[in-house]
Design a protein around this motif. Structure first.
Motif, PDB file in Angstrom:
ATOM      1  N   LYS A   1      -6.078  11.913  -8.532  1.00 45.24           N
ATOM      2  CA  LYS A   1      -4.846  11.403  -7.932  1.00 45.24           C
ATOM      3  C   LYS A   1      -4.717   9.909  -8.197  1.00 45.24           C
ATOM      4  O   LYS A   1      -5.624   9.135  -7.887  1.00 45.24           O
ATOM      5  CB  LYS A   1      -4.827  11.654  -6.429  1.00 45.24           C
ATOM      6  CG  LYS A   1      -3.518  11.277  -5.760  1.00 45.24           C
ATOM      7  CD  LYS A   1      -3.466  11.747  -4.332  1.00 45.24           C
ATOM      8  CE  LYS A   1      -2.144  11.384  -3.672  1.00 45.24           C
ATOM      9  NZ  LYS A   1      -0.983  11.924  -4.382  1.00 45.24           N
ATOM     10  N   PRO A   2      -3.607   9.467  -8.774  1.00 45.41           N
ATOM     11  CA  PRO A   2      -3.424   8.028  -9.025  1.00 45.41           C
ATOM     12  C   PRO A   2      -3.284   7.251  -7.717  1.00 45.41           C
ATOM     13  O   PRO A   2      -2.846   7.790  -6.698  1.00 45.41           O
ATOM     14  CB  PRO A   2      -2.139   7.963  -9.847  1.00 45.41           C
ATOM     15  CG  PRO A   2      -1.395   9.218  -9.490  1.00 45.41           C
ATOM     16  CD  PRO A   2      -2.451  10.259  -9.229  1.00 45.41           C
ATOM     17  N   THR A   3      -3.656   5.994  -7.753  1.00 49.67           N
ATOM     18  CA  THR A   3      -3.639   5.158  -6.557  1.00 49.67           C
ATOM     19  C   THR A   3      -3.095   3.778  -6.884  1.00 49.67           C
ATOM     20  O   THR A   3      -3.492   3.166  -7.882  1.00 49.67           O
ATOM     21  CB  THR A   3      -5.063   5.006  -5.974  1.00 49.67           C
ATOM     22  OG1 THR A   3      -5.519   6.274  -5.503  1.00 49.67           O
ATOM     23  CG2 THR A   3      -5.077   4.012  -4.820  1.00 49.67           C
ATOM     24  N   ARG A   4      -2.206   3.307  -6.021  1.00 48.89           N
ATOM     25  CA  ARG A   4      -1.789   1.911  -6.018  1.00 48.89           C
ATOM     26  C   ARG A   4      -2.099   1.374  -4.632  1.00 48.89           C
ATOM     27  O   ARG A   4      -1.695   1.965  -3.632  1.00 48.89           O
ATOM     28  CB  ARG A   4      -0.287   1.782  -6.292  1.00 48.89           C
ATOM     29  CG  ARG A   4       0.147   2.259  -7.659  1.00 48.89           C
ATOM     30  CD  ARG A   4       1.674   2.217  -7.765  1.00 48.89           C
ATOM     31  NE  ARG A   4       2.118   2.831  -8.994  1.00 48.89           N
ATOM     32  CZ  ARG A   4       2.281   2.179 -10.144  1.00 48.89           C
ATOM     33  NH1 ARG A   4       2.034   0.885 -10.186  1.00 48.89           N
ATOM     34  NH2 ARG A   4       2.678   2.800 -11.232  1.00 48.89           N
ATOM     35  N   LEU A   5      -2.801   0.268  -4.574  1.00 54.58           N
ATOM     36  CA  LEU A   5      -3.155  -0.331  -3.297  1.00 54.58           C
ATOM     37  C   LEU A   5      -2.120  -1.389  -2.917  1.00 54.58           C
ATOM     38  O   LEU A   5      -1.744  -2.223  -3.731  1.00 54.58           O
ATOM     39  CB  LEU A   5      -4.524  -0.992  -3.366  1.00 54.58           C
ATOM     40  CG  LEU A   5      -5.755  -0.095  -3.351  1.00 54.58           C
ATOM     41  CD1 LEU A   5      -7.005  -0.964  -3.460  1.00 54.58           C
ATOM     42  CD2 LEU A   5      -5.807   0.731  -2.087  1.00 54.58           C
ATOM     43  N   VAL A   6      -1.717  -1.340  -1.653  1.00 55.92           N
ATOM     44  CA  VAL A   6      -0.819  -2.351  -1.102  1.00 55.92           C
ATOM     45  C   VAL A   6      -1.406  -2.803   0.225  1.00 55.92           C
ATOM     46  O   VAL A   6      -1.520  -2.008   1.162  1.00 55.92           O
ATOM     47  CB  VAL A   6       0.607  -1.797  -0.893  1.00 55.92           C
ATOM     48  CG1 VAL A   6       1.505  -2.859  -0.273  1.00 55.92           C
ATOM     49  CG2 VAL A   6       1.196  -1.311  -2.219  1.00 55.92           C
ATOM     50  N   THR A   7      -1.815  -4.053   0.301  1.00 62.76           N
ATOM     51  CA  THR A   7      -2.337  -4.579   1.554  1.00 62.76           C
ATOM     52  C   THR A   7      -1.241  -5.403   2.223  1.00 62.76           C
ATOM     53  O   THR A   7      -0.516  -6.152   1.559  1.00 62.76           O
ATOM     54  CB  THR A   7      -3.608  -5.418   1.350  1.00 62.76           C
ATOM     55  OG1 THR A   7      -3.292  -6.668   0.749  1.00 62.76           O
ATOM     56  CG2 THR A   7      -4.601  -4.675   0.469  1.00 62.76           C
ATOM     57  N   ILE A   8      -1.115  -5.241   3.539  1.00 69.78           N
ATOM     58  CA  ILE A   8      -0.012  -5.846   4.291  1.00 69.78           C
ATOM     59  C   ILE A   8      -0.533  -6.962   5.183  1.00 69.78           C
ATOM     60  O   ILE A   8      -1.424  -6.742   6.022  1.00 69.78           O
ATOM     61  CB  ILE A   8       0.722  -4.798   5.151  1.00 69.78           C
ATOM     62  CG1 ILE A   8       1.203  -3.631   4.281  1.00 69.78           C
ATOM     63  CG2 ILE A   8       1.882  -5.439   5.896  1.00 69.78           C
ATOM     64  CD1 ILE A   8       2.246  -3.984   3.250  1.00 69.78           C
ATOM     65  N   HIS A   9       0.033  -8.154   5.014  1.00 67.96           N
ATOM     66  CA  HIS A   9      -0.358  -9.336   5.772  1.00 67.96           C
ATOM     67  C   HIS A   9       0.884 -10.087   6.232  1.00 67.96           C
ATOM     68  O   HIS A   9       1.999  -9.810   5.783  1.00 67.96           O
ATOM     69  CB  HIS A   9      -1.209 -10.272   4.906  1.00 67.96           C
ATOM     70  CG  HIS A   9      -2.530  -9.699   4.512  1.00 67.96           C
ATOM     71  ND1 HIS A   9      -3.717 -10.126   5.059  1.00 67.96           N
ATOM     72  CD2 HIS A   9      -2.857  -8.718   3.631  1.00 67.96           C
ATOM     73  CE1 HIS A   9      -4.710  -9.449   4.527  1.00 67.96           C
ATOM     74  NE2 HIS A   9      -4.217  -8.575   3.667  1.00 67.96           N
ATOM     75  N   SER A  10       0.669 -11.060   7.116  1.00 68.57           N
ATOM     76  CA  SER A  10       1.756 -11.971   7.471  1.00 68.57           C
ATOM     77  C   SER A  10       1.227 -13.393   7.467  1.00 68.57           C
ATOM     78  O   SER A  10       0.022 -13.617   7.568  1.00 68.57           O
ATOM     79  CB  SER A  10       2.364 -11.620   8.831  1.00 68.57           C
ATOM     80  OG  SER A  10       1.440 -11.815   9.886  1.00 68.57           O
ATOM     81  N   PHE A  11       2.146 -14.366   7.316  1.00 69.23           N
ATOM     82  CA  PHE A  11       1.724 -15.757   7.247  1.00 69.23           C
ATOM     83  C   PHE A  11       2.599 -16.621   8.150  1.00 69.23           C
ATOM     84  O   PHE A  11       3.703 -16.235   8.539  1.00 69.23           O
ATOM     85  CB  PHE A  11       1.760 -16.271   5.803  1.00 69.23           C
ATOM     86  CG  PHE A  11       3.124 -16.357   5.170  1.00 69.23           C
ATOM     87  CD1 PHE A  11       3.848 -17.553   5.192  1.00 69.23           C
ATOM     88  CD2 PHE A  11       3.683 -15.267   4.513  1.00 69.23           C
ATOM     89  CE1 PHE A  11       5.096 -17.647   4.584  1.00 69.23           C
ATOM     90  CE2 PHE A  11       4.929 -15.346   3.910  1.00 69.23           C
ATOM     91  CZ  PHE A  11       5.644 -16.541   3.948  1.00 69.23           C
ATOM     92  N   THR A  12       2.088 -17.794   8.482  1.00 69.59           N
ATOM     93  CA  THR A  12       2.777 -18.693   9.403  1.00 69.59           C
ATOM     94  C   THR A  12       3.915 -19.421   8.694  1.00 69.59           C
ATOM     95  O   THR A  12       3.780 -19.808   7.526  1.00 69.59           O
ATOM     96  CB  THR A  12       1.812 -19.736   9.978  1.00 69.59           C
ATOM     97  OG1 THR A  12       1.194 -20.450   8.905  1.00 69.59           O
ATOM     98  CG2 THR A  12       0.739 -19.075  10.823  1.00 69.59           C
TER      99      THR A  12
END
Length: 254
Positions: free
Chosen positions: A140-151
Motif C-alpha cells: 500500500k502506498p503511503t504519503r505522510l502528512v504531519t500537522i502542526h501549528s505555529f505562533t
C-alpha cells in the motif's frame, strides 16, 4: 500510574483507513502527569504553544475522518519530551522554550531522561513504524502528512504566513500542496517556513518519510487561525480538498 494520568502514549484513530495519506500529530496534547507539577510552569503556560500545538489535534481528527486516513496523535505535552525531535537534543526536553524557563527540565538525570524515552517517545514511534511496516508489506502506498501549528509572533517577530509546507525530499508533493492551497488568493502559503526540515531538529519527516522512501510533508498552520471551531472546520475542508486530490494520484509521481 492511573490510565487518566498516564494515558497510552499514542492515540491511533482510524487504523484501517483506506487513504494513502497517513497523518501524524506529535504535539496534539498538553497533558502533564500530576507528579511532574507542571514542570514548574503555570497552568496558563500549559495552554500556550510551548506546551502543545494549538488546534493541531482538532484539524488532524477532522482530516482523518474526511480523508478516511489513519492518524497518530501524541498524548503528552511536548515539554515532557518532544516527539518531533531526535531524542536527546536540547530541544527534546527544553530547559527554556521561547522566553519561558522550564525548571522541571533543568538538571535531568539519565534515569529520568530514559524514563520519558521508554514511556512516551519510543512507544509512539514504534506504533507509527509498525503501521508503516504493515502498509509496506501489503504494497500500500503511503504519503505522510504531519500537522502542526505555529505562533503568529515569535520572539517579537511577526510571521506573515497563514500556513507553511515543510519538506525534505518530497518537493513535488509539497509544491502540489502549496499550489492547491494558494488557489485561495487570500492566503499566504510559505515554502519551508517558519522552519525548514533539519535531521538534527526534526524526526517524523526524515525518519518515517525520507528514510523509508515515503513522500512526507509537515503542515504548519498559524495557530490563531485554528484556535476556534470555525477556523478548524475551514482548514479541515481546505486541506482535505488538496490532500484528497493527492489521494487520487499515483504515489510514484513523486
Amino acid at each position: 500510574m492511573s490510565a487518566t494520568d498516564w494515558p497510552a502514549p499514542v492515540s491511533l484513530i482510524n487504523a484501517g483507513g483506506t487513504s494513502d495519506i497517513v497523518l501524524i500529530c506529535e504535539h496534539a496534547s498538553n497533558h502533564m502527569p500530576k507528579e511532574y507539577g507542571r514542570l514548574g510552569v503555570s497552568e496558563a503556560d500549559l495552554q500556550r504553544h510551548i506546551a502543545w500545538d494549538i488546534g493541531a489535534a482538532a484539524v488532524t481528527r477532522g482530516l482523518s475522518q474526511l480523508l478516511d486516513a489513519p492518524a497518530f496523535l501524541g498524548t503528552y505535552s511536548r515539554l515532557l519530551v518532544d516527539l518531533n525531535r531526535p531524542f536527546g537534543v536540547p530541544s527534546s526536553m527544553p530547559v527554556r522554550s521561547e522566553c519561558t524557563d522550564i525548571p522541571g527540565n533543568a538538571g535531568l538525570t539519565d534515569d529520568e531522561r530514559q524514563r520519558r524515552r521508554q514511556i512516551i517517545f519510543e512507544p509512539f514511534h514504534a506504533a507509527v513504524a509498525m503501521h508503516l511496516d504493515e502498509r509496506a508489506s501489503s504494497g500500500k502506498p503511503t504519503r505522510l502528512v504531519t500537522i502542526h501549528s505555529f505562533t503568529p509572533v515569535f520572539l517579537g517577530m511577526p510571521r506573515p504566513w497563514h500556513a507553511g509546507i515543510l519538506y525534505d525530499r518530497a518537493e513535488a508533493f509539497a509544491l502540489r500542496v502549496i499550489e492547491g492551497l494558494s488557489a485561495d488568493r487570500s492566503l499566504v502559503i510559505g515554502r519551508n517556513v517558519p522552519y525548514g526540515i533539519d535531521r538534527a531538529e526534526d524526526y517524523a519527516v526524515p525518519i518515517h518519510g525520507t528514510d523509508r522512501g515515503n513522500p512526507a510533508i509537515l503542515v504548519e498552520i498559524r495557530h490563531d487561525l485554528i484556535a476556534v471551531e470555525r477556523g478548524v472546520a475551514e482548514w479541515i475542508q481546505r486541506l482535505g480538498e488538496v490532500l484528497g486530490h493527492e489521494n487520487k494520484m499515483d504515489s510514484r509521481s513523486n
